[in-house]
Design a protein around this motif. Structure first.
Motif, PDB file in Angstrom:
ATOM      1  N   SER A 120       4.272   7.470  -5.319  1.00 15.84           N
ATOM      2  CA  SER A 120       5.032   8.719  -5.295  1.00 15.84           C
ATOM      3  C   SER A 120       6.021   8.779  -4.124  1.00 15.84           C
ATOM      4  O   SER A 120       6.994   9.531  -4.176  1.00 15.84           O
ATOM      5  N   SER A 136       2.365   4.389  -1.366  1.00 12.82           N
ATOM      6  CA  SER A 136       2.018   5.218  -2.521  1.00 12.82           C
ATOM      7  C   SER A 136       3.185   5.217  -3.520  1.00 12.82           C
ATOM      8  O   SER A 136       4.348   5.305  -3.118  1.00 12.82           O
ATOM      9  N   GLU A 181       0.801  -1.232   0.000  1.00 15.99           N
ATOM     10  CA  GLU A 181       0.000   0.000   0.000  1.00 15.99           C
ATOM     11  C   GLU A 181       0.832   1.279   0.000  1.00 15.99           C
ATOM     12  O   GLU A 181       0.281   2.357   0.169  1.00 15.99           O
ATOM     13  N   SER A 239       5.981   2.341   6.429  1.00 13.15           N
ATOM     14  CA  SER A 239       4.605   2.106   5.990  1.00 13.15           C
ATOM     15  C   SER A 239       4.034   0.834   6.616  1.00 13.15           C
ATOM     16  O   SER A 239       2.848   0.773   6.940  1.00 13.15           O
TER      17      SER A 239
END
Length: 104
Positions: A19, A17, A15, A42
């Motif tokens: 970016s 991101s 999950e 994360s």
């Protein structure tokens, strides 16, 4: 319990991101720094939430194991089987029709 934690960590890493790694690479982050600062940070929240779930399930499993072992180990003492049989017979009858030992 291992699989709960493993798949939650896997989901936490997935999950991230797209970016976030790109933003870390721009100033020149190495793959090791990406792993430490982007991916592991994360997954940290996922690790603690899965440990919370795993601890509860481990406690329930341990409790069920202890109770199951004691139930399988239990055997009636000598003369106790007759009393247990009489209890079962009386428990299945309606309230007003219970027999006493004197009326048998």
């Amino acid at each position: 319990m291992f699989f709960i934690v493993f798949f939650d960590v896997y989901q936490g890493v997935r999950e991230v991101s797209p970016s976030a790694p790109a933003n870390a690479r721009m100033p020149g982050a190495t793959p090791r720094q990406l792993l430490r600062h982007v991916y592991l940070s994360s997954a940290t929240s996922w690790v603690f939430s899965s440990l919370h779930t795993s601890a509860g399930l481990a406690f329930v499993g341990a409790l069920a194991g202890v109770i199951g072992r004691r139930l399988m180990k239990w055997q009636p003492r000598q003369g106790e089987t007759g009393r247990l049989q009489g209890w079962r017979e009386n428990a299945c009858r309606p309230r007003g029709s219970r027999q006493t030992r004197a009326s048998r």
